[in-house]
Design an enzyme around this catalytic site. Structure first.
Site, mmCIF file in Angstrom:
data_model
loop_
_atom_site.group_PDB
_atom_site.id
_atom_site.type_symbol
_atom_site.label_atom_id
_atom_site.label_comp_id
_atom_site.label_asym_id
_atom_site.label_seq_id
_atom_site.Cartn_x
_atom_site.Cartn_y
_atom_site.Cartn_z
ATOM 1 C CG HIS A 76 -0.404 0.053 2.543
ATOM 2 N ND1 HIS A 76 -0.171 1.235 3.208
ATOM 3 C CD2 HIS A 76 -0.041 -0.923 3.395
ATOM 4 C CE1 HIS A 76 0.318 0.984 4.407
ATOM 5 N NE2 HIS A 76 0.421 -0.322 4.551
ATOM 6 C CG ASP A 194 2.961 0.400 7.937
ATOM 7 O OD1 ASP A 194 2.560 -0.083 6.864
ATOM 8 O OD2 ASP A 194 2.259 0.442 8.974
ATOM 9 C CD GLU A 228 -2.795 -1.615 5.567
ATOM 10 O OE1 GLU A 228 -2.792 -2.603 6.329
ATOM 11 O OE2 GLU A 228 -2.305 -0.510 5.908
ATOM 12 C CD GLU A 229 -1.289 2.547 7.655
ATOM 13 O OE1 GLU A 229 -1.954 2.145 8.635
ATOM 14 O OE2 GLU A 229 -0.088 2.281 7.499
ATOM 15 C CG ASP A 249 2.107 -3.892 5.698
ATOM 16 O OD1 ASP A 249 2.837 -3.057 6.272
ATOM 17 O OD2 ASP A 249 0.924 -3.653 5.402
ATOM 18 C CG HIS A 329 1.182 2.613 12.864
ATOM 19 N ND1 HIS A 329 -0.191 2.512 12.945
ATOM 20 C CD2 HIS A 329 1.514 2.045 11.680
ATOM 21 C CE1 HIS A 329 -0.662 1.902 11.872
ATOM 22 N NE2 HIS A 329 0.368 1.609 11.088
#
Length: 381
Positions: A76, A194, A228-229, A249, A329
């Site tokens: 993504h 990410d 995706e997030e 990922d 994150h």
């Protein structure tokens, strides 16, 4: 030895160059046009045909030796970010997150506010009580939460009217500076690895195949999703002719996890449930045969593009392979050896035969597919 094989098959300089360019492009979920254009330009340079979905996700195609069954590799382009919640009387902005992440990683960050007409304004995320000289110990005791943060703009003015005149509006996107640093030790520090690191590994795999004249065994789709997030993932980009899909990922490096910092991590299960046992074992077998360093892990607070694809009703086998990532994150860190390991596995996976090559069906021939016996076939104990 496995690392030597890995490094010789993937151009690490290309991988890092692509990754750094991707990281410098703001792309919170909902604001991904610029990074989509960047990846499309890279696919053009690699002479890989592609098409865009209505929402702007990318569906590229690598022609294989055989046409069916098709397989896919997905990652993504979207990242975490923020949005203006309200204009404050003191000339600052309150904000809400895009995606799921802790506000503690937003404190002190430099940001851009993206307003109508492609206007951008820079600023800093601060806690409401930011000055120790004024608030003393209250700076440390105030709660962690998005409602306790505000954006201080790099513009004069201290009123709602001033914000309005500058073109700042509720709903403006807020992107965070990635703070990219490539270390001599091979570590890459940045926000939003990410999953831009995942994107870079797929492009590096395609680059290696192109310059080594390697063709996939099957027609293969390269899917780059854009939400995706926020949970949408690959639910909107697949076509019905894909039989197996591998998501790329991050794997979390943390106490209690078994993620490899310098290799590939094959996810056995995440919060959405177990991954397909046959496809997962196929990937593990490839790692063992090709000398690719790997580990296996289970993630309890995690889901990937694959989960969204299955929830949307796609009848496909799915697996997840990961690069090692510390502080996901947050202020993230990975290592080039792990990224190269993942890229190398993508190459070997695309070269490998399908799971059930004797039949065009997803399941394959009955004699090869594990089958649970019916009650009439079971012998009494």
């Amino acid at each position: 030895m496995s690392r030597i094989i890995m490094e010789n098959s993937v151009n690490q300089e290309y991988l890092l160059d692509v990754l750094q360019r991707l990281l410098e492009i703001p792309s919170p979920s909902g604001m991904t046009d610029d990074i989509v254009r960047c990846v499309c330009n890279e696919l053009d340079a690699l002479e890989v045909p592609y098409e865009l979905t209505r929402r702007g996700a990318i569906r590229a195609t690598l022609k294989g030796v055989n046409h069916k069954p098709r397989r896919a590799v997905v990652t993504h382009l979207d990242t975490l970010g923020g949005m203006v919640k309200s204009l404050k009387r003191n000339g600052r902005l309150s904000l809400v997150p895009i995606g799921t992440w802790s506000s503690r990683f937003a404190e002190g960050a430099r940001v851009r506010i993206h307003s109508d007409g492609n206007k951008t304004t820079t600023g800093t995320i601060l806690p409401l009580k930011a000055s120790g000289h004024t608030y003393n110990e209250e700076v440390d005791s105030q709660p962690v939460g998005w409602e306790n943060l505000e954006v201080r703009l790099d513009e004069p003015g201290s009123s709602i009217d001033g914000l309005w005149e500058k073109g700042i509006r509720v709903g403006d996107y807020i992107s965070f500076y990635p703070q990219v640093e490539l270390c001599k030790s091979g570590y890459v520090n940045s926000r939003f690895l990410d999953d831009k690191a995942g994107v870079a590994t797929i492009l590096a795999a395609v680059h290696a195949m192109k310059y080594n004249n390697v063709k996939p065994s099957l027609n293969s789709s390269l899917l780059f999703t854009i939400s995706e997030e926020i949970g949408v993932g690959a639910s909107h980009v697949l076509r019905g002719n894909v039989a197996e899909m591998v998501s790329v990922d991050n794997g979390t490096i943390a106490p209690g996890q078994n993620t490899s910092e310098f290799g590939v991590t094959v996810a056995m299960m995440d919060s959405s449930g177990p991954y397909d046992i046959h496809l997962t074992r196929h990937l593990i077998d490839i790692c063992m045969q090709e000398g690719i360093e790997f580990s296996r892990d289970v993630f309890l607070h995690y889901r990937s593009d694959a989960a969204a694809a299955l929830e949307a009703g796609n009848d496909i086998r799915t697996a997840l392979i990961c690069f090692g990532l510390d502080a996901s994150h947050g202020y993230e860190r990975t290592h080039i050896v792990s990224l190269a390991s993942v890229a190398n596995l993508v190459v070997e996976y695309l070269k490998s035969p399908p799971l059930f090559e004797d039949d065009m069906n997803v399941i394959g021939l009955e004699k090869k597919y594990p089958r649970i016996k019916t009650s009439s076939e079971l012998k009494p104990v």
